[in-house]
Design an enzyme around this catalytic site. Structure first.
Site, PDB file in Angstrom:
ATOM      1  N   TYR A  42       0.837  -1.194   0.000  1.00 29.30           N
ATOM      2  CA  TYR A  42       0.000   0.000   0.000  1.00 29.30           C
ATOM      3  C   TYR A  42       0.875   1.247   0.000  1.00 29.30           C
ATOM      4  O   TYR A  42       1.761   1.399   0.848  1.00 29.30           O
ATOM      5  CB  TYR A  42      -0.918   0.020   1.231  1.00 29.30           C
ATOM      6  CG  TYR A  42      -1.842   1.203   1.159  1.00 29.30           C
ATOM      7  CD1 TYR A  42      -2.905   1.185   0.271  1.00 29.30           C
ATOM      8  CD2 TYR A  42      -1.606   2.355   1.908  1.00 29.30           C
ATOM      9  CE1 TYR A  42      -3.733   2.293   0.135  1.00 29.30           C
ATOM     10  CE2 TYR A  42      -2.427   3.460   1.774  1.00 29.30           C
ATOM     11  CZ  TYR A  42      -3.491   3.422   0.891  1.00 29.30           C
ATOM     12  OH  TYR A  42      -4.300   4.517   0.736  1.00 29.30           O
ATOM     13  N   ASN A  71      -2.373   6.378   6.784  1.00 33.96           N
ATOM     14  CA  ASN A  71      -2.946   7.153   7.886  1.00 33.96           C
ATOM     15  C   ASN A  71      -3.616   6.203   8.883  1.00 33.96           C
ATOM     16  O   ASN A  71      -3.539   4.993   8.753  1.00 33.96           O
ATOM     17  CB  ASN A  71      -3.936   8.197   7.349  1.00 33.96           C
ATOM     18  CG  ASN A  71      -5.061   7.541   6.550  1.00 33.96           C
ATOM     19  OD1 ASN A  71      -5.348   6.345   6.718  1.00 33.96           O
ATOM     20  ND2 ASN A  71      -5.691   8.303   5.687  1.00 33.96           N
ATOM     21  N   GLU A  96      12.495   4.466  16.579  1.00 35.78           N
ATOM     22  CA  GLU A  96      12.472   3.974  15.194  1.00 35.78           C
ATOM     23  C   GLU A  96      13.801   4.316  14.509  1.00 35.78           C
ATOM     24  O   GLU A  96      14.469   3.450  13.974  1.00 35.78           O
ATOM     25  CB  GLU A  96      11.300   4.635  14.460  1.00 35.78           C
ATOM     26  CG  GLU A  96      11.165   4.245  13.003  1.00 35.78           C
ATOM     27  CD  GLU A  96      10.183   5.140  12.254  1.00 35.78           C
ATOM     28  OE1 GLU A  96       9.820   6.215  12.795  1.00 35.78           O
ATOM     29  OE2 GLU A  96       9.795   4.776  11.128  1.00 35.78           O
ATOM     30  N   HIS A  97      14.148   5.600  14.514  1.00 42.23           N
ATOM     31  CA  HIS A  97      15.434   6.054  13.964  1.00 42.23           C
ATOM     32  C   HIS A  97      16.305   6.526  15.110  1.00 42.23           C
ATOM     33  O   HIS A  97      15.847   7.287  15.960  1.00 42.23           O
ATOM     34  CB  HIS A  97      15.252   7.236  13.002  1.00 42.23           C
ATOM     35  CG  HIS A  97      14.318   6.967  11.868  1.00 42.23           C
ATOM     36  ND1 HIS A  97      12.993   7.360  11.887  1.00 42.23           N
ATOM     37  CD2 HIS A  97      14.504   6.344  10.682  1.00 42.23           C
ATOM     38  CE1 HIS A  97      12.404   6.997  10.748  1.00 42.23           C
ATOM     39  NE2 HIS A  97      13.296   6.371  10.000  1.00 42.23           N
ATOM     40  N   SER A 115       6.020   8.606  13.011  1.00 42.53           N
ATOM     41  CA  SER A 115       7.461   8.431  12.847  1.00 42.53           C
ATOM     42  C   SER A 115       8.240   9.107  13.983  1.00 42.53           C
ATOM     43  O   SER A 115       7.752  10.054  14.598  1.00 42.53           O
ATOM     44  CB  SER A 115       7.865   9.006  11.491  1.00 42.53           C
ATOM     45  OG  SER A 115       9.167   8.626  11.168  1.00 42.53           O
ATOM     46  N   GLN A 128     -10.675   0.773   1.782  1.00 45.10           N
ATOM     47  CA  GLN A 128     -11.195  -0.116   0.735  1.00 45.10           C
ATOM     48  C   GLN A 128     -10.062  -0.874   0.023  1.00 45.10           C
ATOM     49  O   GLN A 128     -10.252  -2.017  -0.404  1.00 45.10           O
ATOM     50  CB  GLN A 128     -12.094   0.647  -0.248  1.00 45.10           C
ATOM     51  CG  GLN A 128     -11.457   1.782  -1.033  1.00 45.10           C
ATOM     52  CD  GLN A 128     -11.477   3.108  -0.289  1.00 45.10           C
ATOM     53  OE1 GLN A 128     -11.600   3.156   0.933  1.00 45.10           O
ATOM     54  NE2 GLN A 128     -11.348   4.207  -1.021  1.00 45.10           N
ATOM     55  N   HIS A 159       0.321 -40.444  19.456  1.00 50.38           N
ATOM     56  CA  HIS A 159       1.641 -39.940  19.069  1.00 50.38           C
ATOM     57  C   HIS A 159       2.694 -41.016  19.320  1.00 50.38           C
ATOM     58  O   HIS A 159       3.608 -41.203  18.532  1.00 50.38           O
ATOM     59  CB  HIS A 159       2.008 -38.689  19.880  1.00 50.38           C
ATOM     60  CG  HIS A 159       1.353 -37.432  19.392  1.00 50.38           C
ATOM     61  ND1 HIS A 159      -0.001 -37.225  19.430  1.00 50.38           N
ATOM     62  CD2 HIS A 159       1.875 -36.298  18.835  1.00 50.38           C
ATOM     63  CE1 HIS A 159      -0.281 -36.038  18.941  1.00 50.38           C
ATOM     64  NE2 HIS A 159       0.838 -35.446  18.567  1.00 50.38           N
ATOM     65  N   GLN A 208      12.775  15.063  10.708  1.00 50.72           N
ATOM     66  CA  GLN A 208      11.755  14.230  11.325  1.00 50.72           C
ATOM     67  C   GLN A 208      10.493  15.036  11.586  1.00 50.72           C
ATOM     68  O   GLN A 208       9.378  14.578  11.330  1.00 50.72           O
ATOM     69  CB  GLN A 208      12.283  13.642  12.637  1.00 50.72           C
ATOM     70  CG  GLN A 208      11.371  12.613  13.250  1.00 50.72           C
ATOM     71  CD  GLN A 208      11.102  11.475  12.279  1.00 50.72           C
ATOM     72  OE1 GLN A 208      12.000  10.985  11.628  1.00 50.72           O
ATOM     73  NE2 GLN A 208       9.849  11.088  12.152  1.00 50.72           N
ATOM     74  N   HIS A 254       7.511  15.586   9.123  1.00 54.42           N
ATOM     75  CA  HIS A 254       6.570  14.516   8.784  1.00 54.42           C
ATOM     76  C   HIS A 254       5.159  14.801   9.288  1.00 54.42           C
ATOM     77  O   HIS A 254       4.195  14.257   8.767  1.00 54.42           O
ATOM     78  CB  HIS A 254       7.037  13.176   9.359  1.00 54.42           C
ATOM     79  CG  HIS A 254       8.011  12.471   8.477  1.00 54.42           C
ATOM     80  ND1 HIS A 254       7.731  12.177   7.169  1.00 54.42           N
ATOM     81  CD2 HIS A 254       9.270  12.009   8.703  1.00 54.42           C
ATOM     82  CE1 HIS A 254       8.783  11.556   6.624  1.00 54.42           C
ATOM     83  NE2 HIS A 254       9.727  11.455   7.532  1.00 54.42           N
ATOM     84  N   ASP A 304      16.492   6.973   4.663  1.00 52.44           N
ATOM     85  CA  ASP A 304      15.135   7.159   4.141  1.00 52.44           C
ATOM     86  C   ASP A 304      15.096   6.932   2.636  1.00 52.44           C
ATOM     87  O   ASP A 304      14.081   6.537   2.080  1.00 52.44           O
ATOM     88  CB  ASP A 304      14.647   8.588   4.424  1.00 52.44           C
ATOM     89  CG  ASP A 304      14.270   8.794   5.879  1.00 52.44           C
ATOM     90  OD1 ASP A 304      14.054   7.779   6.572  1.00 52.44           O
ATOM     91  OD2 ASP A 304      14.205   9.955   6.324  1.00 52.44           O
ATOM     92  N   GLU A 306       2.923 -37.038  28.139  1.00 53.30           N
ATOM     93  CA  GLU A 306       1.966 -35.968  27.815  1.00 53.30           C
ATOM     94  C   GLU A 306       0.563 -36.532  27.584  1.00 53.30           C
ATOM     95  O   GLU A 306      -0.350 -35.792  27.196  1.00 53.30           O
ATOM     96  CB  GLU A 306       2.452 -35.176  26.590  1.00 53.30           C
ATOM     97  CG  GLU A 306       3.644 -34.280  26.888  1.00 53.30           C
ATOM     98  CD  GLU A 306       3.908 -33.239  25.795  1.00 53.30           C
ATOM     99  OE1 GLU A 306       3.283 -33.319  24.722  1.00 53.30           O
ATOM    100  OE2 GLU A 306       4.766 -32.363  26.028  1.00 53.30           O
TER     101      GLU A 306
END
Lengths: 428, 428
Positions: free
Chosen positions: B124, B209, B322-323, B233, B186, B415, B255, B258, B356, B410
């Site tokens: 996506y 988003n 993250e970074h 981020s 969708q 088995h 950063q 963003h 990036d 067990e």
């Protein structure tokens, strides 16, 4: 077994359908218990241990002396078996270690990938009549090899307030750092939020009933990772006349005894072989202690006759079985071309039980078709990959302009500036 | 930036808290659209494309001629930059290929692990004013290297019914098999269930988003895997007086641009350095096109003074950025001991922008502290590990008894039987 002869592809979808369960009724209970554990910590844990396990515990941490006592009560033969299994699991999972991946993608641009352990992991081991100590081995051994610092094990107490001896023995043998008597939803909630006695962990592993499964899903909403989504266990056997019908029947039954919702499928190119398996099944079923349960699962199981190995392969990949046994004259064809399966068992002398206990492979595997996208538990499940990069002056000069152009085209001026500033200084 | 001087550990938890968003209001919408797409396929897709993207499409599949036309409109400099980035990403991700792991755990017990591609993946790519073609590279390149057969890309059309030229160019360059003009909830629903035009996939990747994020979470309930949960981020910079305040400020701003919910943190052992960064920030902010947005994020950002590198490390591992940029006199200390970070940028000439876009590392990384348990996207994200085992007669004789003992303990008699049958035959 229900027999299907050369089903058309249009029928595959319904033929390979797994039973789906609505979990909405459960979700409310799980949410409620999570909320209480988050708000009230051990008070809530105690409340639900009393309610669900029928025992009021003064102290839910397993002590050293309890472990020692339990270990004495496991017989030596079983101890040796557990140690053999542990050794094989160790060999196989140690071999999965990977080196640092280092690449200088351009002069002065050094990039590398390293795997580092998940610091805190939580393992859930169900209680009940059959103590699943084999799962303890399957989870603790790779956690140890990965280097996880905190390895917490939660398992529900029985009515006497105890955890099975074999579980305590295996957990201690493999190096669990803390064993806690707590089960079900409250155990997962405890490891998600942390309580006075239960450490908060970063990732939760292990099997469980549908309450535990839904609780693990909910844990992910609170930022805790889980090993994988779970469904009823499955076995698909692909066999032809070169296989041994009695062996195949015994493998199908070993899957069926897990529960009436177990998925058991035989695919074969030979109808006479399917018939032999059927009569073997009846013979072997008659003497099984868990006969009632296995009978139900076998009644729901499917025997599918197909016209060729190619069709069989396509159907098996469409299904994506958790366990896949292949015993045919052309095993190589299946081994080379299988795309979707958790673990593959090859030939007449490789029953699923081998991987369930002692061959060395992991038995925590993707069910429900998840093998199309998920790995079974392996060393990587207890690590995460991190990347590193270090640019020299030459490096930033080599890729700086490309970054500037791309950042500008994406409308991210500050991303560009961070490079421009450095390039300008280097021009001075 | 808000300044915090030697905060006590008790304060860390609130200091490092990420903003949490309630998504309950969104969940209902997402559930509704999933239901409609499941029931009505492309009819529902069209309805929501018209509603959310403001365009009624006759045909939502991007044609070959559209791609050709779009490619002509991307200028040659940008094309060269994209190709350079692609080449570096290819080098780094190709190097992550692993060999089959083969171990004979005991004589006659052969076990191996192989990674095989996830056959169908969906990517996506968000729309909007800034076309994120760099994310196309980051997702399609490793999917190609892994050998995924179907690589589907969904991205919302603009009001003219088009996807940005750069996205089409990059997607085609890297080998996407199908590009579909569909966005938001969708798109995720379409890839989850499949429609007349949108293929059903096994795993969905990519940013988006909060609607897309919630939709991806819902997809997992229907058995589709996702790359990772997403949050805003983040960047944490660890710097001391050896660093360049202007560079650090430019990284923090890259950063911050963003979005106003971006997380920006500076950790330093030097208050004078923190002050220099602050004044540099003001200077650079003044001339940024996205000034308003960055200003908000910077106002929420934190500058934390600590007494030592050890304390800094502990705090950074607690946060799990993250970074993570490290520019100090002792970078090695941080590189060697960081446990929780998505990607690490080392030294004065390694801005976050490098990773990036073009160094070769992946920019799809765990936010929100998920670096404690999750890897960033890498080659393995497009593969799954499968295990294989093959026992010879000797093999089953070597481990058979251990399996029997463990299965019996067990309570799993079938088995055990599967092994006993075979062992008995071998005794004959």
């Amino acid at each position: 077994m229900k027999l299907f002869i050369n089903p058309s592809k249009a029928e595959w979808l319904s033929l390979l359908q797994r039973p789906t369960k609505s979990v909405e009724a459960i979700e409310e209970t799980v949410n409620q218990i999570f909320k209480e554990v988050k708000d009230n910590g051990d008070t809530a844990i105690k409340k639900y241990t009393t309610k669900f396990d029928g025992v009021a515990l003064e102290n839910n941490i397993v002590s050293k002396s309890e472990i020692e006592e339990a270990s004495k009560l496991v017989n030596d033969d079983l101890k040796a078996a557990i140690q053999l299994a542990k050794s094989n699991i160790e060999k196989f999972h140690s071999a999965q270690k990977t080196d640092k991946v280092f690449v200088e993608t351009m002069a002065g641009v050094e990039c590398w990938q390293e795997k580092r352990p998940i610091q805190k992991v939580g393992l859930y081991i169900p209680g009940g009549t059959a103590p699943l100590f084999s799962t303890v081995l399957m989870l603790v051994v790779p956690a140890q090899i990965a280097g996880c610092k905190e390895i917490v094990l939660c398992s529900p107490p029985n009515k006497e307030g105890k955890i099975a001896n074999e579980i305590l023995y295996a957990a201690n043998l493999c190096g669990v750092t803390k064993i806690i008597k707590v089960g079900g939803i409250q155990a997962i909630a405890g490891m998600t939020f942390g309580t006075e006695t239960i450490p908060q962990v970063y990732k939760i592993f292990g099997p469980g009933n549908q309450f535990v499964t839904v609780a693990k899903q909910l844990a992910t909403k609170y930022g805790v990772a889980i090993d994988m989504p779970a469904g009823p266990s499955e076995l698909l056997v692909m066999a032809d006349e070169s296989a041994n019908a009695a062996y195949v029947a015994s493998d199908l039954l070993s899957q069926a005894e897990h529960g009436s919702d177990s998925q058991v499928i035989l695919v074969t190119t030979s109808q006479p072989f399917a018939d032999s398996v059927s009569s073997e099944l009846e013979k072997q079923l008659a003497v099984l202690p868990r006969k009632a349960m296995a009978e139900k699962a076998i009644a729901n199981s499917k025997s599918i006759i197909v016209d060729s190995n190619e069709t069989a392969l396509e159907l098996i990949n469409e299904y994506g079985p958790e366990h896949f046994i292949v015993a045919t004259t052309d095993n190589e064809f299946f081994v080379d071309n299988i795309s979707n399966a958790g673990s593959v068992f090859i030939g007449n002398y490789t029953p699923e039980s081998a991987g369930d206990y002692a061959s060395g492979t992991n038995h925590t595997l993707p069910t429900n078709g998840f093998s199309k996208a998920y790995s079974g538990v392996n060393l990587d499940s207890f690590q995460k990959s991190m990347t590193f990069q270090k640019l020299s002056k030459e490096g930033i000069q080599n890729i700086g302009n490309a970054i500037e152009l791309m950042a500008e085209a994406e409308g991210l001026q500050a991303h560009k500036n961070a490079v421009t500033l450095r390039l300008n200084d280097l021009k001075k």
